[in-house]
Design an enzyme around this catalytic site. Structure first.
Site, mmCIF file in Angstrom:
data_model
loop_
_atom_site.group_PDB
_atom_site.id
_atom_site.type_symbol
_atom_site.label_atom_id
_atom_site.label_comp_id
_atom_site.label_asym_id
_atom_site.label_seq_id
_atom_site.Cartn_x
_atom_site.Cartn_y
_atom_site.Cartn_z
ATOM 1 N N ASP A 93 0.736 -1.251 0.168
ATOM 2 C CA ASP A 93 0.111 0.070 -0.046
ATOM 3 C C ASP A 93 1.071 1.354 0.032
ATOM 4 O O ASP A 93 0.359 2.256 -0.144
ATOM 5 C CB ASP A 93 -1.115 0.167 1.257
ATOM 6 N N HIS A 135 -0.180 6.793 10.394
ATOM 7 C CA HIS A 135 0.161 5.463 10.608
ATOM 8 C C HIS A 135 1.952 5.227 10.070
ATOM 9 O O HIS A 135 2.624 4.528 10.783
ATOM 10 C CB HIS A 135 -0.529 4.378 9.224
ATOM 11 N N GLY A 143 0.571 1.964 5.878
ATOM 12 C CA GLY A 143 -1.144 2.345 5.641
ATOM 13 C C GLY A 143 -1.115 3.372 4.770
ATOM 14 O O GLY A 143 -1.989 4.448 5.250
ATOM 15 N N ASP A 170 -10.076 9.236 12.885
ATOM 16 C CA ASP A 170 -10.113 8.339 11.773
ATOM 17 C C ASP A 170 -10.882 6.929 12.081
ATOM 18 O O ASP A 170 -10.559 6.612 13.371
ATOM 19 C CB ASP A 170 -8.642 8.180 11.442
ATOM 20 N N HIS A 172 -9.563 4.295 11.705
ATOM 21 C CA HIS A 172 -8.394 3.423 11.751
ATOM 22 C C HIS A 172 -7.577 3.876 13.095
ATOM 23 O O HIS A 172 -7.568 5.142 13.086
ATOM 24 C CB HIS A 172 -7.400 3.154 10.555
ATOM 25 N N ASP A 259 -13.067 8.345 7.004
ATOM 26 C CA ASP A 259 -13.330 6.763 6.575
ATOM 27 C C ASP A 259 -14.471 6.136 7.764
ATOM 28 O O ASP A 259 -14.748 4.985 7.252
ATOM 29 C CB ASP A 259 -11.983 6.118 6.319
ATOM 30 N N TYR A 298 -12.057 7.219 1.659
ATOM 31 C CA TYR A 298 -11.732 6.491 0.514
ATOM 32 C C TYR A 298 -13.191 6.510 -0.551
ATOM 33 O O TYR A 298 -12.911 6.048 -1.520
ATOM 34 C CB TYR A 298 -11.327 4.970 0.687
#
Length: 370
Positions: A93, A135, A143, A170, A172, A259, A298
């Protein structure tokens, strides 16, 4: 610069480099286009400031010399690298990109520039929607994040502000920021996120509370799948008020990853614009300098909706619900062509008893904060 104006970080190169990020190609242009379509930045409450590239020394204030030097040495990824890119997380990624060092200098520079202006007391609020890459680790990319501009901005703020509260919205877990400050009692990291088996990055459990001098200065709020508006806001207000009272910060940094919104293909949650805006309004009540950053997101249309909406909320400007048809990306906002995002129908797997456990546990943690 007037102290009561909101600094909005912008630079054509910042948009261009952000557009190159593999996880969010051209998203930055779409975000900026919607903000421009509403003419928000023409309002006197905003002051647009051009960001500067971060210097190598500024990058190395957090990132390892080996990582930054490697990025410098590999300007063209078609050449045979001297070391395996995977050693520095530059795979999957976060593939090695042409002129990667320019990318990280530009992206880090946006948030560092914002932090410098807060340190210089040029404003009490700064926004950089093209930052928030939480990240990245000290010595590697991770990430979708090649550089941890959040950590670099917090370090810059520490030059003037003794205690910094970092709030991560976030979906995440903000693992890179947490790891950076795990042993610090001057920076408290507070992350609200989804945590379940197989969901990246797999960290951020309720029991992760920091180490050494930093014990109890790491606080995580791990939600199960499908968290919705009412439960999220109830927990956020309870936890944020407890943490901000126990840890009277001199400045706050907020990562507003989009997200968690309903419709995100990765987040799979039920949050709305109003969820995020209620959190931001709660944070705005704190009378200290604040830095607002972007992050994940996203579904690019929804991410643009959110950061445009939050810009208006921060400036206390009413935003018309109809997307302006002047937007270059107007067709992307169909079928509603509205800013509003409705809550999804996904089942909220967070039981009342589980949420009570989270809140009670965090209250006990707060009692140890000095």
């Amino acid at each position: 610069m007037a102290e009561n104006r909101i600094i909005y970080i912008y630079n054509k190169s910042l948009i261009q480099e952000s557009n190159r990020l593999p996880g969010v190609p051209n998203r930055a242009s779409m975000v900026q286009d919607l903000i421009n379509s509403y003419n928000l930045l023409l309002d006197d409450r905003f002051l647009v400031v051009k960001s500067a590239e971060a210097t190598e020394n500024e990058l190395k204030a957090f990132h390892s010399r080996a990582y930054i030097d490697y990025l410098k040495s590999v300007e063209n990824p078609t050449e045979d690298p001297k070391e395996d890119p995977a050693y520095f997380g530059l795979t999957d990624d976060c593939p090695l990109l042409p002129n990667s060092v320019v990318l990280v200098k530009t992206i880090a520079g946006g948030s560092i520039s914002a932090a410098k202006l807060l340190v210089a007391k040029k404003s009490n609020i700064a926004i950089n929607w093209f930052g928030g890459w939480h990240h990245a680790q000290r010595d590697c990319a991770e990430g979708f994040c090649y550089v941890n501009d959040v950590v670099l901005a917090i370090q810059m703020l520490r030059k003037s502000f003794e205690k910094i509260l970092y709030v991560d919205l976030d979906i995440h877990h903000g693992n890179g920021v947490q790891n950076a400050f795990e042993y610090s009692n001057k920076i408290l990291t507070l992350s609200f996120h989804h945590k379940s088996p197989g969901f990246y990055p797999g960290t951020g459990g309720l029991d992760e509370i920091g180490s050494g001098e930093g014990r109890y200065y790491t606080i995580n709020v791990p939600f199960y799948e499908g968290i919705g508006h009412e439960n999220y806001i109830r927990v956020f207000k309870e936890v944020f008020n407890c943490v901000s009272t126990s840890f009277p910060a001199n400045a706050i940094v907020v990562q507003c990853g989009a997200d968690g919104l309903n419709g995100d293909p990765i987040g799979h949650c039920n949050l709305t614009l109003e969820t995020y805006s209620e959190c931001v309004r709660e944070i705005l009540k704190c009378n200290v300098p604040k830095l607002f950053l972007g992050g994940g997101g996203y579904n690019f249309a929804n991410t643009s909706r959110l950061w445009t909406y939050l810009s208006a909320v921060i400036a206390n400007i009413h935003l018309d619900n109809d997307i302006p048809d002047e937007s270059e990306y107007f067709p992307e906002y169909g079928p509603s062509y509205e800013v509003e995002i409705t809550q999804g129908l996904q089942k909220d797997m967070n039981s009342k008893s589980y949420l009570e456990t989270i809140m009670n546990t965090i209250k006990s943690y707060c009692s140890h904060i000095k």
